[in-house]
Design a protein around this motif. Structure first.
Motif, mmCIF file in Angstrom:
data_model
loop_
_atom_site.group_PDB
_atom_site.id
_atom_site.type_symbol
_atom_site.label_atom_id
_atom_site.label_comp_id
_atom_site.label_asym_id
_atom_site.label_seq_id
_atom_site.Cartn_x
_atom_site.Cartn_y
_atom_site.Cartn_z
ATOM 1 N N ARG A 8 -53.350 32.631 31.310
ATOM 2 C CA ARG A 8 -54.792 32.489 31.543
ATOM 3 C C ARG A 8 -55.124 32.781 33.010
ATOM 4 N N ILE A 9 -54.268 32.338 33.916
ATOM 5 C CA ILE A 9 -54.488 32.586 35.342
ATOM 6 C C ILE A 9 -54.499 34.094 35.612
ATOM 7 N N LYS A 10 -53.556 34.816 35.002
ATOM 8 C CA LYS A 10 -53.501 36.275 35.169
ATOM 9 C C LYS A 10 -54.748 36.948 34.595
ATOM 10 N N VAL A 11 -55.141 36.518 33.404
ATOM 11 C CA VAL A 11 -56.292 37.112 32.725
ATOM 12 C C VAL A 11 -57.572 36.863 33.531
ATOM 13 N N ILE A 12 -57.727 35.649 34.014
ATOM 14 C CA ILE A 12 -58.919 35.293 34.801
ATOM 15 C C ILE A 12 -58.960 36.095 36.094
ATOM 16 N N MET B 296 -50.185 24.398 40.507
ATOM 17 C CA MET B 296 -49.786 25.596 39.785
ATOM 18 C C MET B 296 -49.440 25.225 38.349
ATOM 19 N N ALA B 297 -49.790 26.115 37.449
ATOM 20 C CA ALA B 297 -49.555 25.861 36.026
ATOM 21 C C ALA B 297 -48.072 25.942 35.692
ATOM 22 N N ASN B 298 -47.639 25.094 34.758
ATOM 23 C CA ASN B 298 -46.260 25.109 34.287
ATOM 24 C C ASN B 298 -46.147 25.688 32.886
ATOM 25 N N ILE B 299 -47.213 25.534 32.100
ATOM 26 C CA ILE B 299 -47.199 25.998 30.715
ATOM 27 C C ILE B 299 -47.423 27.505 30.675
ATOM 28 N N LYS B 300 -46.695 28.163 29.770
ATOM 29 C CA LYS B 300 -46.727 29.620 29.690
ATOM 30 C C LYS B 300 -48.141 30.157 29.424
#
Length: 87
Positions: free
Chosen positions: A10-14, A1-5
């Protein structure tokens, strides 16, 4: 899971874009299926209208980048060939 904001964003946008692409592809497949059913049932006026609708959907998908422009042209060409052969 990503830690950087920015990576989280980007995960949400994708995810949003993937859902949109999936919806457009699904609509396209349904339109093609309905055209082929109309062709199979020998209702050529209905099939002609559905072919026009498929053409519109293919061009929209290509313009939005969901499918490649050449794939849209190739698909439409094959469907038109089926239609003309059935006449």
């Amino acid at each position: 899971m990503a830690n950087i904001k920015s990576a989280k964003k980007r995960i949400k946008v994708i995810a949003k874009k993937t859902a949109r692409n999936r919806m457009i592809k699904s609509q396209l497949k349904t339109a093609i299926k309905r055209f082929e059913e109309a062709l199979k049932s020998q209702s050529f006026d209905d099939a002609k209208a559905k072919l026009r609708f498929v053409d519109k959907k293919l061009k929209q998908a290509a313009s939005k980048g969901v499918i490649h422009k050449s794939k849209a042209s190739r698909s439409l060409s094959r469907l038109a060939k089926k239609f003309n052969k059935a006449l």
